[in-house]
Design an enzyme around this catalytic site. Structure first.
Site, PDB file in Angstrom:
ATOM      1  N   CYS A 134     -37.915  -2.150   4.202  1.00 30.50           N
ATOM      2  CA  CYS A 134     -36.769  -2.326   3.305  1.00 30.50           C
ATOM      3  C   CYS A 134     -36.379  -3.794   3.188  1.00 30.50           C
ATOM      4  O   CYS A 134     -35.741  -4.346   4.089  1.00 30.50           O
ATOM      5  CB  CYS A 134     -35.593  -1.502   3.823  1.00 30.50           C
ATOM      6  SG  CYS A 134     -34.105  -1.713   2.838  1.00 30.50           S
ATOM      7  N   CYS A 137     -32.633  -4.486   3.143  1.00 29.03           N
ATOM      8  CA  CYS A 137     -31.982  -4.382   4.463  1.00 29.03           C
ATOM      9  C   CYS A 137     -32.312  -5.597   5.342  1.00 29.03           C
ATOM     10  O   CYS A 137     -31.445  -6.117   6.032  1.00 29.03           O
ATOM     11  CB  CYS A 137     -32.465  -3.152   5.236  1.00 29.03           C
ATOM     12  SG  CYS A 137     -32.625  -1.659   4.279  1.00 29.03           S
ATOM     13  N   ASP A 138     -33.566  -6.021   5.345  1.00 30.95           N
ATOM     14  CA  ASP A 138     -34.029  -6.933   6.390  1.00 30.95           C
ATOM     15  C   ASP A 138     -34.443  -8.327   5.916  1.00 30.95           C
ATOM     16  O   ASP A 138     -34.725  -9.195   6.744  1.00 30.95           O
ATOM     17  CB  ASP A 138     -35.220  -6.294   7.134  1.00 30.95           C
ATOM     18  CG  ASP A 138     -34.802  -4.996   7.829  1.00 30.95           C
ATOM     19  OD1 ASP A 138     -33.634  -4.901   8.239  1.00 30.95           O
ATOM     20  OD2 ASP A 138     -35.638  -4.088   7.941  1.00 30.95           O
TER      21      ASP A 138
END
Ligand code: NAP
Length: 321
Positions: A134, A137-138
């Site tokens: 992701c 997200c990261d």
């Protein structure tokens, strides 16, 4: 056999938000945790874009909080997963862990979608320590660091383009010479100076120092040569699979297997069955959008159990009134 007003299948942000709302509406939801309790956020580390946490929050902690909040209002949880559903009978029948049969007047399906993994050596050991599925997200954790995105579809192009804002360099590793991605997405990636290409390279294994990722071992498909591409992060972007197999084809799905919902509602093709989160949304796939759709599903169930005409109320909701 126990009868429930509503069973919620899956405990990602969608299922847990549905559980909070249904519990506060006195529906005593019975929640089946699923294969991956807490959902995809339990595979990530810090979540910085969920509103309400200015300093960020760890994914597993966020999910534990949501669960506690649902329990506080009377949601009941069972560990395990659904092995069969019978949607022909009323009440519906849901089998958990092969032999535990429950009856439910309504069902919320929030079983999510699972990111496809490459299945290479050490890949799963380093999820959250350099391997990610992701970018949203990261990506932020790889500022000024070299990273790899694996895949040749639109997801890989999109992730690579997004990640180029953070990383010092993004290398797209794809197993074939041709990309599957649409032309517009390919062009965007090709015109990005920070994006480099390793086409015709097959990923073989994740290299790591015992603590974090140090590279990706690949094979050049033409020469057969194996080498290690040194990077700090590996983003696997080879698609997602919605977790709908257990439904046995009893709900209408779209061409790639996501549950179809009606208009702006959580209604599925089967009256009394509702869907929310990634299992019905292949586009946004964010914790906050999943949570929002979980709220909608619980509100739709409440209306349904009150006996409101599904037709009247779904028309009203679809029309945005
Ligand atoms: P996809 O189109 O199925 O592409 C998956 C890619 O991963 C393919 O290039 C495939 O290689 C590769 N791959 C699959 N398994 C692999 C493995 N085990 N090892 C190495 N490579 C592997 O999936 P997607 O990119 O997630 O897209 C899914 C759908 O969502 C598509 O319809 C896409 O258009 C859409 N989407 C749209 C957007 C957008 O428009 N903004 C963004 C994302 C996704 P091969 O090519 O060799 O099979």
């Amino acid at each position: 056999m126990t009868r429930h007003k509503v069973m919620i299948l899956g405990t990602g942000p969608a299922g847990l938000t549905a559980a909070i709302y249904a519990a506060r509406a006195n529906l005593q939801p019975y929640v089946v945790e699923g294969n991956e309790p807490g959902g995809q956020l339990t595979l990530t580390t810090e979540v910085e874009n969920f509103p309400g946490f200015p300093e960020g929050i760890m994914g597993p902690e966020l999910m534990a909080n949501m669960r506690q909040q649902a329990e506080r209002f009377g949601a009941e949880f069972v560990s395990g997963w659904v092995t069969a559903v019978d949607l022909e009978k009323r009440p519906f029948r849901v089998t958990v862990n092969e032999d535990e049969v429950h009856e439910a007047d309504a069902i919320i399906v929030s079983t999510g979608a699972s990111a496809k993994m490459l299945g290479i050596e050490a890949e799963t050991d380093y999820i959250g320590r350099g391997v990610s599925t992701c970018a949203t997200c990261d990506g932020f954790f790889f500022r000024n660091k070299p990273i790899i995105v694996v895949g040749g579809g639109d997801s890989a192009m999109e992730e690579a383009t997004f990640l180029s804002k953070f990383a010092s360099e993004v290398t797209i590793v794809h197993r074939r010479g041709e990309l599957r991605a649409s032309k517009v997405m390919q062009d965007r990636a090709r015109n990005n100076e920070k994006i480099k290409w390793k086409l015709n390279h097959t990923p073989l294994g994740v290299e790591a120092d015992g603590n974090k990722v140090t590279g990706l071992r690949v094979r050049d498909n033409h020469s057969g040569e194996e080498k290690v591409l040194p990077v700090d992060g590996i983003f696997v972007a080879i698609g997602h699979s919605p977790n709908t197999a257990f439904l046995g084809g009893k709900l209408d799905l779209d061409t790639v297997g996501y549950i179809k919902t009606q208009g702006n509602t959580s209604l599925t093709s089967m009256e009394g069955v509702f869907a929310c989160g990634d299992v019905m949304d292949s586009h946004y796939r964010q914790a906050i959008t999943a949570a929002g759709s979980g709220c909608k599903a619980a509100m739709d169930v409440e209306k349904y159990l009150e006996g409101s005409s599904v037709h009247d109320w779904s028309q009203t909701v679809s029309a945005g009134h």
